[in-house]
Design a protein around this motif. Sequence first.
Motif, PDB file in Angstrom:
ATOM      1  N   UNK A 171       0.806  -1.213   0.000  1.00 11.39           N
ATOM      2  CA  UNK A 171       0.000   0.000   0.000  1.00 11.39           C
ATOM      3  C   UNK A 171       0.842   1.267   0.000  1.00 11.39           C
ATOM      4  N   UNK A 172       2.146   1.111   0.188  1.00 12.63           N
ATOM      5  CA  UNK A 172       3.062   2.241   0.141  1.00 12.63           C
ATOM      6  C   UNK A 172       3.692   2.367  -1.244  1.00 12.63           C
ATOM      7  N   UNK A 173       4.015   1.229  -1.862  1.00 12.43           N
ATOM      8  CA  UNK A 173       4.629   1.230  -3.191  1.00 12.43           C
ATOM      9  C   UNK A 173       5.832   0.316  -3.251  1.00 12.43           C
ATOM     10  N   UNK A 174       6.597   0.422  -4.347  1.00  8.04           N
ATOM     11  CA  UNK A 174       7.785  -0.414  -4.558  1.00  8.04           C
ATOM     12  C   UNK A 174       7.452  -1.903  -4.516  1.00  8.04           C
ATOM     13  N   UNK A 175       6.227  -2.260  -4.879  1.00  7.07           N
ATOM     14  CA  UNK A 175       5.805  -3.658  -4.814  1.00  7.07           C
ATOM     15  C   UNK A 175       6.252  -4.392  -6.082  1.00  7.07           C
ATOM     16  N   UNK A 191      -1.074   5.812  -4.679  1.00 10.13           N
ATOM     17  CA  UNK A 191       0.075   6.672  -4.966  1.00 10.13           C
ATOM     18  C   UNK A 191       0.373   6.611  -6.460  1.00 10.13           C
ATOM     19  N   UNK A 192       0.018   7.643  -7.232  1.00 10.19           N
ATOM     20  CA  UNK A 192       0.190   7.601  -8.687  1.00 10.19           C
ATOM     21  C   UNK A 192       1.643   7.524  -9.137  1.00 10.19           C
ATOM     22  N   UNK A 193       2.578   7.854  -8.266  1.00 12.36           N
ATOM     23  CA  UNK A 193       3.988   7.750  -8.639  1.00 12.36           C
ATOM     24  C   UNK A 193       4.464   6.306  -8.628  1.00 12.36           C
ATOM     25  N   UNK A 194       3.725   5.431  -7.955  1.00 14.18           N
ATOM     26  CA  UNK A 194       4.152   4.046  -7.808  1.00 14.18           C
ATOM     27  C   UNK A 194       3.139   3.034  -8.316  1.00 14.18           C
ATOM     28  N   UNK A 195       1.914   3.490  -8.603  1.00 13.45           N
ATOM     29  CA  UNK A 195       0.817   2.569  -8.884  1.00 13.45           C
ATOM     30  C   UNK A 195      -0.001   3.017 -10.093  1.00 13.45           C
ATOM     31  N   UNK A 196      -0.779   2.085 -10.625  1.00 12.50           N
ATOM     32  CA  UNK A 196      -1.747   2.380 -11.676  1.00 12.50           C
ATOM     33  C   UNK A 196      -2.967   1.505 -11.418  1.00 12.50           C
ATOM     34  N   UNK A 197      -4.153   2.045 -11.665  1.00 12.07           N
ATOM     35  CA  UNK A 197      -5.400   1.302 -11.452  1.00 12.07           C
ATOM     36  C   UNK A 197      -6.009   0.888 -12.790  1.00 12.07           C
ATOM     37  N   UNK A 198      -6.767  -0.188 -12.754  1.00  6.73           N
ATOM     38  CA  UNK A 198      -7.509  -0.612 -13.946  1.00  6.73           C
ATOM     39  C   UNK A 198      -8.761  -1.353 -13.514  1.00  6.73           C
ATOM     40  N   UNK A 199      -9.864  -1.078 -14.211  1.00 13.08           N
ATOM     41  CA  UNK A 199     -11.114  -1.751 -13.903  1.00 13.08           C
ATOM     42  C   UNK A 199     -12.292  -0.941 -14.415  1.00 13.08           C
ATOM     43  N   UNK A 200     -13.484  -1.508 -14.256  1.00 16.09           N
ATOM     44  CA  UNK A 200     -14.718  -0.864 -14.703  1.00 16.09           C
ATOM     45  C   UNK A 200     -15.453  -0.260 -13.516  1.00 16.09           C
ATOM     46  N   UNK A 201     -16.110   0.900 -13.703  1.00 23.03           N
ATOM     47  CA  UNK A 201     -16.855   1.508 -12.587  1.00 23.03           C
ATOM     48  C   UNK A 201     -17.859   0.548 -11.959  1.00 23.03           C
ATOM     49  N   UNK A 202     -18.489  -0.272 -12.797  1.00 26.53           N
ATOM     50  CA  UNK A 202     -19.497  -1.193 -12.292  1.00 26.53           C
ATOM     51  C   UNK A 202     -18.907  -2.457 -11.686  1.00 26.53           C
ATOM     52  N   UNK A 203     -17.569  -2.626 -11.791  1.00 20.70           N
ATOM     53  CA  UNK A 203     -16.923  -3.825 -11.276  1.00 20.70           C
ATOM     54  C   UNK A 203     -17.191  -5.031 -12.163  1.00 20.70           C
ATOM     55  N   UNK A 204     -17.067  -6.217 -11.583  1.00 17.24           N
ATOM     56  CA  UNK A 204     -17.371  -7.441 -12.310  1.00 17.24           C
ATOM     57  C   UNK A 204     -16.197  -8.110 -12.978  1.00 17.24           C
TER      58      UNK A 204
END
Length: 259
Positions: free
Chosen positions: A114-118, A189-202
């Motif tokens: 949850x901090x980064x560098x994963x 943390x946008x410097x270490x992470x990126x998100x992907x998915x749909x608003x409705x989930x699934x």
Amino acid sequence: MRIRKLLVSVVGVAIALTAAAVPASSSVAIVGGTKASTTDYPFAVFLTTPDNFQFCGGTLVAPDKVVTAAHCAKGQQPEGVFVVAGRDDKQATTTGVSVPVKNIWVHPRYTDALVGEDVAVLTLAKRVGYRTIPLATEQDEVLYEPETPATILGWGRTASGGVTSQYLLKATVPVVSDQDCKQSFAKYNPAAMVCAGYPQGGIDGCQGDSGGPMVAGGKLIGVSSWGEGCGLPNKPGVYTRVVAYAKELAQQIKPTPVP
């Protein structure tokens, strides 16, 4: 948040503690996915214990190098990890190859997903003959634009708390803007992470998918890292932003001299 995605299953006390310490999940499998083949995605691999228990995913980025999540590798000893390549069906042990790991590099600043560098790199005891995939570099920032379609791959759970998949699964998810992801997760943390998915989930990763690839434009742009639940509305998957570590990873995946 409940533990969903430190996308790991439980491998030994070290990984169990890592997952338990993270209020988002450490094990991710593909929810809402479809069967895929290592013929099409030969760079998709999975990690096992010596007794063939699959606990994470990974990406073959050189003939003897695999990128995975730090939370999959931290606390592990090389002799306790094997990489399986070329195997769609985890139970088809006569297909593909299972290769021992001889060295594990975990990002030196890693403390918590949850901090980064994963991110981590495994060096295999021998080279394998499957096609690799290049890492995203600073020239590939366009691949992180919102709505960019990305492919995620894994053998993890197909529902939160469910069983892991016997077969390699894939799904296509759009990259989510940093602003929207920050609204979903205060720790994003946008410097270490990126998100992907749909608003409705699934459609999402789930437990067991940790460390697996997020691919766009023929490049590895993300490493399955954490999230909340699996496939929940407005809770996209969170992936290590590969481009943020491109130079460090490039140093780690330099060709190993042949004896």
